[in-house]
Motif scaffolding. Structure first.
Motif, PDB file in Angstrom:
ATOM      1  N   SER A 144      -2.102   1.342  -1.137  1.00 53.47           N
ATOM      2  CA  SER A 144      -3.240   2.116  -0.644  1.00 53.47           C
ATOM      3  C   SER A 144      -4.597   1.474  -0.905  1.00 53.47           C
ATOM      4  O   SER A 144      -5.563   1.800  -0.209  1.00 53.47           O
TER       5      SER A 144
ATOM      6  N   TRP B 174      -4.228  11.269  -6.470  1.00 47.57           N
ATOM      7  CA  TRP B 174      -3.694  10.884  -5.162  1.00 47.57           C
ATOM      8  C   TRP B 174      -3.465  12.115  -4.287  1.00 47.57           C
ATOM      9  O   TRP B 174      -3.535  12.036  -3.059  1.00 47.57           O
TER      10      TRP B 174
ATOM     11  N   VAL C  31      -1.101   6.003   1.716  1.00 44.57           N
ATOM     12  CA  VAL C  31      -1.602   7.374   1.781  1.00 44.57           C
ATOM     13  C   VAL C  31      -1.368   8.013   3.144  1.00 44.57           C
ATOM     14  O   VAL C  31      -0.865   9.142   3.237  1.00 44.57           O
TER      15      VAL C  31
END
Length: 377
Positions: free
Chosen positions: A307, A177, A151
């Protein structure tokens, strides 16, 4: 920054139809409905439509009607990934640059139907320049070849992208996301942002005594979240631990790839039991095609592996707009969210809509963006 046009070779479409015609089906579920996954009857019906009636060239033309580009970004790391993006500039003077980020199992298809409304609104003072990149490993973006594209790195790459496009300050928005990456942008490059708009803000449970008691409605939302964690997160467990193994089946079977995605459009939309109640069959398949054609089953899932290893929930101090749709996956108490996002300027809870807001409720979503960013211009 190189111009890009989608041009899928006809043999690729022939191969898709060949595979669809030879799907080996499992037996039907032992119960009615969707509780064990996509019902067999619907899976066969959708696959038959995909093979014999669906028109990819129509979708390809819609994408190519928008200005598209590719450019290499490194996100501060050693390797570069070619990123695909839509960059549609408004004709109106003073338009605000707006960076839109999709999530999984979405794609830039989520934004195709709202671009015109954003760049050419009834009131020119609400105009945006739209920048909608495909995440690394998604759609027509390249696939990372080494680990590290989580991320925070994607957020850094997005800041690089906006600088390359010549935008010193801009707004940013996203769901799934896209909400998480946009939040990371809010902590990593706050000086570049007018503000951020989120449909799925993530926050931690505050320490005891930091906030007041929860309302009955907030308690109900947390109960829904706990129920979802028990029965609706198997995809996340697999993608965050063994995305490569999952990828073999998704790369080989178009019907398997489609059902892996379409099930989420049933579960995560405000659809009264059937995804096509809110999103057309063609749009569902358009999104599936942006996973099937570039073979991104493994690479898109890998974002979870990257992530989930380190989940950062840093404080975000830039002006923030929150729109919580009633069928969103995660709807946390406002007091929790406002402890993380310390400058919430806009809070809205529409009466209908779910996780894929720009596809389910495009007019509402566009209005939410306009209303939040209007005083920040």
């Amino acid at each position: 920054m190189r111009e890009f046009r989608v041009a899928i070779p006809e043999p690729d479409l022939d191969d898709l139809r060949y595979r669809l015609a030879r799907t080996r089906w499992p037996e039907a579920a032992t119960v009615a409905g969707w509780s064990q996954g996509v019902p067999l009857d619907y899976a066969r019906e959708l696959t038959d439509y995909w093979a014999n009636q669906y028109d990819w060239r129509r979708c390809e033309s819609e994408l190519n009607a928008l200005p598209q580009f590719r450019t290499g970004l490194d996100g501060g790391g050693d390797d570069r990934v070619e990123i695909h993006l839509i960059h549609a500039r408004s004709r109106h003077k003073g338009a605000m640059p707006l960076l839109l980020t999709h999530g999984w199992p979405g794609s830039v298809i989520e934004f195709v139907d709202i671009v015109d409304a954003l760049i050419d609104p009834p009131d020119p003072r609400d105009a945006f320049h739209v920048i909608a990149p495909s995440l690394p490993g998604y759609g027509f973006s390249g696939k990372p070849t080494i680990a590290g594209w989580g991320v925070e790195r994607i957020a850094t790459a997005w800041a690089q992208l906006m600088d390359r496009l010549g935008y010193e300050r801009y707004g940013a928005a996203g769901g799934d996301w896209g909400s998480i990456i946009t939040s990371a942008l809010g902590t990593g490059a706050p000086e570049n942002l007018f503000g951020i708009h989120l449909t799925m803000p993530i926050a931690q449970r505050p320490e005891t005594g930091d906030v007041g008691p929860l309302t009955a409605d907030e308690k109900g939302r947390l109960a829904e979240r706990e129920a979802f964690a028990k029965v609706g997160t198997g995809y996340s467990a697999e993608q965050s631990t063994r995305p490569q193994t999952l990828g073999y089946g998704l790369a080989d079977s178009p019907s398997g790839q489609a059902m892996w995605i379409v099930e989420k459009f049933w579960d995560w939309t405000d659809c009264a039991g059937h995804p096509e109640n809110v999103i057309s069959r063609d749009r569902l398949l358009d999104n599936v095609m942006l996973h099937w054609l570039p073979n991104t089953g493994a690479s898109s899932a890998r974002l979870y592996w990257e992530s989930f290893k380190s989940r950062r929930v840093d404080t975000v101090e830039v002006p923030t707009g929150i729109t919580q749709f009633p069928h969103e996956l995660v709807r946390l108490p406002r007091s929790w969210i406002e402890q993380r996002y310390t400058d919430v300027r806009h809070w809205s809870e529409p009466k209908t809509g779910g996780h894929f807001a720009s596809l389910e409720q495009p007019e509402v979503y566009v209005d939410e963006l306009r209303e939040f960013f209007r005083p920040l211009r």
